[in-house]
Design a protein around this motif. Structure first.
Motif, PDB file in Angstrom:
ATOM      1  N   SER A  17       8.168  -5.475   1.681  1.00  0.00           N
ATOM      2  CA  SER A  17       7.098  -4.641   2.230  1.00  0.00           C
ATOM      3  C   SER A  17       5.830  -4.803   1.416  1.00  0.00           C
ATOM      4  CB  SER A  17       7.528  -3.163   2.233  1.00  0.00           C
ATOM      5  OG  SER A  17       6.476  -2.342   2.664  1.00  0.00           O
ATOM      6  N   GLY A  18       5.959  -4.884   0.091  1.00  0.00           N
ATOM      7  CA  GLY A  18       4.789  -5.102  -0.750  1.00  0.00           C
ATOM      8  C   GLY A  18       4.100  -6.410  -0.416  1.00  0.00           C
ATOM      9  N   ARG A  19       4.902  -7.471  -0.214  1.00  0.00           N
ATOM     10  CA  ARG A  19       4.319  -8.771   0.139  1.00  0.00           C
ATOM     11  C   ARG A  19       3.617  -8.703   1.499  1.00  0.00           C
ATOM     12  NH1 ARG A  19       9.415 -10.408  -2.052  1.00  0.00           N
ATOM     13  NH2 ARG A  19       9.119 -11.500  -4.035  1.00  0.00           N
ATOM     14  N   ALA A  20       4.245  -8.011   2.442  1.00  0.00           N
ATOM     15  CA  ALA A  20       3.631  -7.895   3.774  1.00  0.00           C
ATOM     16  C   ALA A  20       2.296  -7.158   3.695  1.00  0.00           C
ATOM     17  CB  ALA A  20       4.588  -7.165   4.721  1.00  0.00           C
ATOM     18  N   HIS A  21       2.222  -6.143   2.840  1.00  0.00           N
ATOM     19  CA  HIS A  21       0.976  -5.394   2.711  1.00  0.00           C
ATOM     20  C   HIS A  21      -0.127  -6.247   2.069  1.00  0.00           C
ATOM     21  CE1 HIS A  21       3.211  -1.751   3.803  1.00  0.00           C
ATOM     22  NE2 HIS A  21       2.029  -1.205   4.004  1.00  0.00           N
ATOM     23  N   ILE A  22       0.240  -7.076   1.088  1.00  0.00           N
ATOM     24  CA  ILE A  22      -0.755  -8.001   0.526  1.00  0.00           C
ATOM     25  C   ILE A  22      -1.282  -8.915   1.629  1.00  0.00           C
ATOM     26  CG2 ILE A  22      -1.127  -9.957  -1.018  1.00  0.00           C
ATOM     27  CD1 ILE A  22       0.884  -8.798  -2.932  1.00  0.00           C
ATOM     28  N   ASN A  23      -0.352  -9.469   2.389  1.00  0.00           N
ATOM     29  CA  ASN A  23      -0.706 -10.423   3.442  1.00  0.00           C
ATOM     30  C   ASN A  23      -1.614  -9.791   4.491  1.00  0.00           C
ATOM     31  OD1 ASN A  23      -0.724 -12.763   4.888  1.00  0.00           O
ATOM     32  ND2 ASN A  23       1.404 -12.666   5.535  1.00  0.00           N
ATOM     33  N   LEU A  24      -1.230  -8.610   4.967  1.00  0.00           N
ATOM     34  CA  LEU A  24      -2.019  -7.941   5.997  1.00  0.00           C
ATOM     35  C   LEU A  24      -3.377  -7.504   5.462  1.00  0.00           C
ATOM     36  CD1 LEU A  24       0.774  -5.760   7.637  1.00  0.00           C
ATOM     37  CD2 LEU A  24      -0.441  -7.641   8.731  1.00  0.00           C
ATOM     38  N   ALA A  25      -3.381  -6.935   4.261  1.00  0.00           N
ATOM     39  CA  ALA A  25      -4.619  -6.367   3.724  1.00  0.00           C
ATOM     40  C   ALA A  25      -5.639  -7.427   3.356  1.00  0.00           C
ATOM     41  CB  ALA A  25      -4.310  -5.498   2.509  1.00  0.00           C
ATOM     42  N   THR A  26      -5.191  -8.646   3.080  1.00  0.00           N
ATOM     43  CA  THR A  26      -6.127  -9.684   2.647  1.00  0.00           C
ATOM     44  C   THR A  26      -6.321 -10.792   3.673  1.00  0.00           C
ATOM     45  OG1 THR A  26      -4.357 -10.891   1.497  1.00  0.00           O
ATOM     46  CG2 THR A  26      -5.598  -9.283   0.216  1.00  0.00           C
ATOM     47  N   ASN A  27      -5.565 -10.768   4.772  1.00  0.00           N
ATOM     48  CA  ASN A  27      -5.671 -11.837   5.767  1.00  0.00           C
ATOM     49  C   ASN A  27      -5.924 -11.357   7.191  1.00  0.00           C
ATOM     50  OD1 ASN A  27      -5.117 -14.334   4.264  1.00  0.00           O
ATOM     51  ND2 ASN A  27      -3.144 -13.391   3.864  1.00  0.00           N
ATOM     52  N   ASN A  28      -5.565 -10.115   7.468  1.00  0.00           N
ATOM     53  CA  ASN A  28      -5.577  -9.670   8.858  1.00  0.00           C
ATOM     54  C   ASN A  28      -6.774  -8.777   9.164  1.00  0.00           C
ATOM     55  OD1 ASN A  28      -4.659  -7.511  11.048  1.00  0.00           O
ATOM     56  ND2 ASN A  28      -3.627  -9.441  11.431  1.00  0.00           N
ATOM     57  N   LYS A  29      -7.643  -9.225  10.046  1.00  0.00           N
ATOM     58  CA  LYS A  29      -8.859  -8.459  10.341  1.00  0.00           C
ATOM     59  C   LYS A  29      -8.544  -7.151  11.051  1.00  0.00           C
ATOM     60  CE  LYS A  29      -9.973 -10.504  14.838  1.00  0.00           C
ATOM     61  NZ  LYS A  29     -11.017 -11.185  15.637  1.00  0.00           N
ATOM     62  N   VAL A  30      -7.505  -7.128  11.901  1.00  0.00           N
ATOM     63  CA  VAL A  30      -7.160  -5.898  12.617  1.00  0.00           C
ATOM     64  C   VAL A  30      -6.680  -4.835  11.636  1.00  0.00           C
ATOM     65  CG1 VAL A  30      -5.533  -4.877  14.252  1.00  0.00           C
ATOM     66  CG2 VAL A  30      -6.681  -7.014  14.812  1.00  0.00           C
ATOM     67  N   PHE A  31      -5.812  -5.218  10.710  1.00  0.00           N
ATOM     68  CA  PHE A  31      -5.344  -4.276   9.693  1.00  0.00           C
ATOM     69  C   PHE A  31      -6.536  -3.761   8.887  1.00  0.00           C
ATOM     70  CE2 PHE A  31      -3.748  -3.073   5.537  1.00  0.00           C
ATOM     71  CZ  PHE A  31      -2.590  -2.383   5.826  1.00  0.00           C
ATOM     72  N   PHE A  32      -7.398  -4.671   8.472  1.00  0.00           N
ATOM     73  CA  PHE A  32      -8.559  -4.295   7.655  1.00  0.00           C
ATOM     74  C   PHE A  32      -9.463  -3.335   8.432  1.00  0.00           C
ATOM     75  CE2 PHE A  32     -12.611  -5.037   5.457  1.00  0.00           C
ATOM     76  CZ  PHE A  32     -12.210  -4.948   4.128  1.00  0.00           C
ATOM     77  N   GLU A  33      -9.663  -3.590   9.713  1.00  0.00           N
ATOM     78  CA  GLU A  33     -10.517  -2.721  10.538  1.00  0.00           C
ATOM     79  C   GLU A  33      -9.933  -1.319  10.654  1.00  0.00           C
ATOM     80  OE1 GLU A  33     -11.900  -6.518  13.272  1.00  0.00           O
ATOM     81  OE2 GLU A  33     -10.446  -5.058  14.048  1.00  0.00           O
ATOM     82  N   GLN A  34      -8.621  -1.240  10.929  1.00  0.00           N
ATOM     83  CA  GLN A  34      -8.006   0.078  11.065  1.00  0.00           C
ATOM     84  C   GLN A  34      -8.035   0.848   9.757  1.00  0.00           C
ATOM     85  OE1 GLN A  34      -6.709   1.751  13.928  1.00  0.00           O
ATOM     86  NE2 GLN A  34      -8.011   0.146  14.813  1.00  0.00           N
ATOM     87  N   MET A  35      -7.863   0.146   8.641  1.00  0.00           N
ATOM     88  CA  MET A  35      -7.972   0.816   7.338  1.00  0.00           C
ATOM     89  C   MET A  35      -9.408   1.296   7.117  1.00  0.00           C
ATOM     90  SD  MET A  35      -4.918   0.779   6.165  1.00  0.00           S
ATOM     91  CE  MET A  35      -4.365   0.799   7.882  1.00  0.00           C
ATOM     92  N   ALA A  36     -10.390   0.482   7.494  1.00  0.00           N
ATOM     93  CA  ALA A  36     -11.794   0.869   7.331  1.00  0.00           C
ATOM     94  C   ALA A  36     -12.109   2.127   8.126  1.00  0.00           C
ATOM     95  CB  ALA A  36     -12.702  -0.277   7.771  1.00  0.00           C
ATOM     96  N   LEU A  37     -11.547   2.238   9.313  1.00  0.00           N
ATOM     97  CA  LEU A  37     -11.857   3.350  10.214  1.00  0.00           C
ATOM     98  C   LEU A  37     -11.144   4.640   9.827  1.00  0.00           C
ATOM     99  CD1 LEU A  37     -11.671   1.333  13.554  1.00  0.00           C
ATOM    100  CD2 LEU A  37     -13.761   2.294  12.531  1.00  0.00           C
ATOM    101  N   THR A  38     -10.018   4.555   9.136  1.00  0.00           N
ATOM    102  CA  THR A  38      -9.191   5.754   8.940  1.00  0.00           C
ATOM    103  C   THR A  38      -8.867   6.093   7.493  1.00  0.00           C
ATOM    104  OG1 THR A  38      -7.168   4.436   9.202  1.00  0.00           O
ATOM    105  CG2 THR A  38      -8.086   5.449  11.186  1.00  0.00           C
ATOM    106  N   THR A  39      -9.226   5.236   6.535  1.00  0.00           N
ATOM    107  CA  THR A  39      -8.901   5.524   5.128  1.00  0.00           C
ATOM    108  C   THR A  39      -9.861   6.570   4.557  1.00  0.00           C
ATOM    109  OG1 THR A  39      -8.017   3.300   4.741  1.00  0.00           O
ATOM    110  CG2 THR A  39      -8.720   4.540   2.812  1.00  0.00           C
TER     111      THR A  39
END
Length: 973
Positions: free
Chosen positions: A717-739
């Motif tokens: 899960s930690g590896r998946a979060h690194i991957n999503l948080a640093t590579n995935n624009k959709v994940f990054f956008e949703q974090m930007a909107l709701t964090t």
């Protein structure tokens, strides 16, 4: 009562004693004996062996080194009572005072001395005391000369009493091991650490609304409940055997467990064996067991150990054998946490389960008890109570009943042993005790459970004890002497790939659909399970699942990683994704029914995963993801700290040679991030979050304490979060909107950018990413410094580079999951897992791809090759086809001749319904596994147990097991 409450009561007693005997404390030794020792041991919980006195250093002698590990937790300098004065007017108040300040001028020598001791041996905490006054300070403070930093100063024992919780949190054993003192010191050393402003998100939770799901989406939820949301086949006997993902390892474990069970049963029923003829040959070759056997089913979390065992006893084990077994399973997740109560609890659970299995009504009758205590009955009837037995049989029965009640209730372990012995001796059956979920127990608890199980096994003479445990627990237990005393057998089960799990269930659903005419709108089979979806829509839905999760390697892999390959939770995530309004399942099903192509869009999958049934990502909505840029509400910290820690642990894991080296100690984390200027308090807070969210895990699964000597590793899960948080624009956008972030202005800018009218969504989201990226980098720079260009911090620098790229409007095509490119799909080496020349296809296994990759006979022919065998090493190009990855070219086939041998083998066990079997050879200690696909077509129909063949075998990579490569000849004798 809380530990601090108990400690305060003991402190009050000590204070009274001190006040009574104050005048008799003259020397340093008097102070230590009369007050300091008692304070450390009785009040603060340090065992006497943790107090190491008068150690010589280059700086002189230290009075105490306090701690149980090689590196002490703190150094204490004891002085004669009333020999140093703390210049505070109010002696009952706790102060935070500079070490170089006027209040502590008279104890500067003591401060310098103890700090010299601590600095020399790397101890983080110092204490100076005369028993009445206490000064506590840190050896090093980032960015400051230690003399300019504040100490906690208790000017008198009265101030300790008035501020006891703070005193306890600073130097009590339980709190020091959790490093609570780091948080307390950070509050006084770094005033900025205290968070005074609220956190704010662009779209807070109260603004997040649920979106409407279609009727088909609601109806398909039930399909998931039935076929994808459960792990057992309780209501459908075919479900368990058809949906369990078999591996070579699970098949070997199946056969070996069957042999063990058969052998132990043979010992119980040596003179009345009625096992069928095929199993008689197995008994003759079976492993020798004198007093039953202990078996460990080992595998990573999520590998299906419990399901494997249930399936084995319900489906795999021959019915003739199964009828002679009494198996009970105890889940230790239901046990309390105390080491003192675990054995009594386990004994009671086993008694309840065995009574329910053995006796009508779930409990023994008086005659059942008499049978188990027959010797005692005869001894009393002919001995001490003979007269009563002769004169008043009824009174004798009453008295013996009281004796039984006393024996059963007061000696529970003795009663359990009699129950198990009754299974063996009276019923001629095999007791099988399955003790599950011991992984989160402490080592002491595990040893207690293991010792109890061995005592039960020895008493019964013939019993089977099974422990499903993780590979990490198995590795740790192998280092303990007690587990080497008793003989046991272990089987390893790898975690099946989520794609294979979903494929098996989709295939099972399709088999059920195919049982009914396509003209049927519904069937009784499905409606009886509460499924109201038409056969046509069910078929279309199966096609959608196949294309989304089976046809794309990375969709199922990402879901598996986020759940740490917990199959049940992975299936729930698949359900969340496919029934989310984001995915528009109605359109997808219609497309499949009309044979229109549908594309697998990983961005849409991530968005469906994050949003579910809502219009934005909503924390706590069972999506298995964490808002990775969220900061702690108490401490100001970098929003990239979680990612930085995960990156450090990922690098550690990659460089580690074994399980232990793939873990990093908390102290190494403190040292590494101290060089970057990160405070211990913020680091500890982040570690607590990552542990709770299961992105990191301790070496000892039973101990989550963040103390300096504990070790942690990154999880899937930690590896998946690194991957999503640093590579995935959709994940990054949703974090930007709701964090929730610390800058209210930035939060509002993000909200305004997202809601700006007149701009396409793509441009609005690009601006959101840019604002959020700039904020993260800017905020990170406030809390993290140091030379990040240094090679030591290479992974940290990479985190920053990737976050910065999100702010680049040109980077708008990230799909969020590191995956294969055309370059790395070419020229890959793999091992043939199985190949069926009769069916014209097989599967090749690659190290970095979960599940086998399909290879077709036509591809083999076009590439210039005629045959392929299990174990062959193959150089391939891989491409994407409609149903997923497939080999598109076979460049080279390497046969490792040093691993191949030719032997005469006998077929000893067949599983025709599952298309595999086992052979044995007098020249081998173990059995040889084979797929039916490895056999020539003419042999398949004539295959039977006892058949002798000349076989070419290949030694597997583990060096210990062989697998059939091909049959050369069949013996006619």
């Amino acid at each position: 009562m809380d530990n601090s409450d108990t400690s305060f009561e003991r402190f009050a007693e000590l204070k009274c004693h001190f006040e009574e005997h104050n005048a008799s404390i003259v020397t340093e030794e008097d102070a230590k004996i009369a007050l300091i020792n008692d304070m450390l041991v009785d009040v603060l919980g340090w065992p006497k062996q943790a107090l190491r006195a008068e150690r010589k250093h280059e700086s002189g002698f230290s009075d105490y080194l306090i701690g149980l590990s090689n590196v002490p937790d703190f150094v204490l300098e004891a002085k004669r009572l009333n020999r140093f004065e703390i210049k505070f007017a109010e002696k009952d108040r706790l102060r935070a005072s500079k070490l170089s300040g006027p209040a502590l001028v008279e104890i500067q020598d003591a401060i310098a001395q103890v700090r010299g001791y601590a600095d020399e041996i790397g101890v983080p905490l110092c204490v100076v005391t005369d028993g009445d006054s206490w000064v506590v300070f840190k050896t090093h403070v980032s960015g400051k000369n230690y003399k300019e930093a504040e100490a906690f100063v208790f000017p008198s024992i009265a101030s300790v009493e008035k501020n006891f919780i703070k005193f306890f949190d600073l130097i009590a054993r339980s709190q020091v091991e959790k490093r609570i003192y780091t948080q307390l010191f950070d509050e006084v050393h770094n005033r900025r650490v205290l968070l005074e402003q609220p956190l704010e998100a662009a779209f807070p939770e109260e603004k997040i609304k649920i979106t409407q799901k279609s009727q088909l989406g609601h109806d398909l939820d039930r399909v998931f409940d039935v076929y994808f949301g459960r792990m057992t086949g309780k209501d459908d006997p075919d479900f368990l055997i058809n949906c369990f993902v078999e591996t070579r390892e699970s098949r070997i474990a199946d056969f070996s467990l069957e042999k063990i069970t058969t052998k132990v049963l043979g010992n119980i029923q040596a003179d009345q064996r009625d096992v069928d003829k095929g199993l008689s040959a197995i008994v003759a070759e079976a492993i020798q067991v004198d007093e039953g056997q202990t078996v460990f089913i080992v595998g990573p979390t999520g590998s299906g150990k419990t399901t494997f065992i249930e399936r084995f006893f319900r489906k795999t084990l021959d019915a003739a054998l199964s009828d002679k077994c009494v198996d009970v399973r105890v889940s230790c997740l239901d046990a309390g946490g105390s080491s003192d109560t675990i054995v009594p609890w386990l004994v009671d659970q086993l008694i309840l389960l065995l009574e329910a299995k053995l006796f009508k009504g779930g409990h023994p009758t008086i005659n059942d008890y008499k049978g188990m205590y027959f010797r005692e009955y005869i001894r009393r009837a002919e001995g001490v109570d003979a007269a009563l037995y002769q004169s008043n049989p009824t009174a004798f029965q009453v008295k013996f009943g009281e004796f039984l009640d006393d024996q059963v209730e007061k000696d529970r372990e003795g009663y359990l042993k009699r129950l198990i012995a009754d299974v063996v001796n009276s019923r001629k059956k095999l007791p099988i005790l399955i003790i599950d979920n011991i992984d989160e127990f402490t080592t002491v608890q595990k040893e207690s459970v293991f010792q109890l199980s061995q005592a039960l096994r020895r008493h019964a003479k013939h019993a089977l004890i099974i422990f499903p445990i993780t590979d990490k627990s198995a590795w740790a237990l192998s280092k303990r002497d007690i587990f080497g005393i008793y003989s046991s057998k272990s089987f390893f089960l790898p975690t099946p790939s989520p794609r294979d799990v979903l494929r098996k269930r989709i295939d099972f659903l399709r088999e059920k659909i195919d049982e009914f005419p396509k003209s049927d709108l519904k069937s009784d089979y499905f409606t009886s399970k509460g499924i109201r979806v038409s056969i046509q829509n069910l078929n279309g839905f199966a096609g959608v699942l196949e294309q989304v999760f089976v046809g794309d390697e990375f969709s199922a892999k990402t879901l598996g990683e986020l759940t740490n390959y917990n199959i049940r939770r992975t299936l729930l995530l698949a359900r969340r994704v496919i029934t989310s309004p984001v995915f528009d399942v109605d359109h997808l099903v219609s497309s499949v029914i009309s044979n229109a192509p549908i594309s697998s869009d990983l961005n849409k999958l991530v968005l469906a995963l994050l949003r579910g049934d809502y219009d934005f990502y909503k924390r706590g909505d069972r999506h298995e993801t964490f808002p990775i840029f969220q900061v702690d509400r108490k401490f100001r910290q970098s929003p990239l700290l979680h990612l930085r820690i995960l990156s450090f642990l990922e690098t550690t894991a990659q460089n580690g040679r074994d399980i232990q080296e793939r873990h990093a100690t908390v102290q190494s984390l403190f040292d590494y991030f101290d060089a970057l200027g990160v405070t211990e308090a913020s680091l500890s807070a982040s570690l607590d979050v990552l542990i709770y969210e299961k992105m990191i895990e301790p070496f000892d699964l039973a101990d989550n304490d963040v103390s300096s000597d504990k070790s942690f590793a990154i999880t899937h899960s930690g590896r998946a979060h690194i991957n999503l948080a640093t590579n995935n624009k959709v994940f990054f956008e949703q974090m930007a909107l709701t964090t929730d972030i610390t800058d209210q202005m930035v939060a509002r800018q993000i909200a305004e950018a997202y809601q700006r009218k007149g701009l396409p969504v793509r441009e609005r989201l690009s601006e959101v990413r840019s604002i959020f990226s700039d904020f993260l980098i800017r905020e990170d720079g406030v809390f993290v410094g140091g030379d990040q260009a240094n090679d030591r911090f290479g992974s940290q620098d990479e985190i920053l580079r990737r976050i910065i790229k999100f702010g680049n409007s040109e980077r708008d095509n990230g799909n969020g999951i590191e995956q294969f490119t055309e370059g790395n799909l070419r020229c890959k080496w793999g091992i043939v897992e199985q190949y069926n020349p009769q069916k014209g296809y097989g599967f090749i296994k690659f190290e970095d791809i979960s599940g086998g990759v399909f290879v077709h006979a036509e591809t083999l022919r076009v590439s210039g090759h005629d045959e392929l065998f299990s174990g062959d090493r193959v150089l391939c190009d891989i491409g994407r086809e409609k149903k997923g990855l497939a080999v598109v070219r076979v460049g080279d086939i390497q046969v490792e001749n040093d691993k191949i041998s030719t032997l005469e083998c006998e077929v000893v066990r067949l599983f025709p319904d599952r298309q595999y079997g086992f052979m044995s050879s007098e020249e081998l200690s173990g059995d040889v596994f084979f797929h039916y696909s490895s056999l020539p077509k003419e042999l398949t129909g004539a295959l039977k147990e006892g058949l002798v063949v000349s076989a070419e075998l290949i030694t597997l990579d583990d060096g210990a097991n062989q697998e059939l490569r091909r049959v050369i000849d069949v013996s006619t004798s």
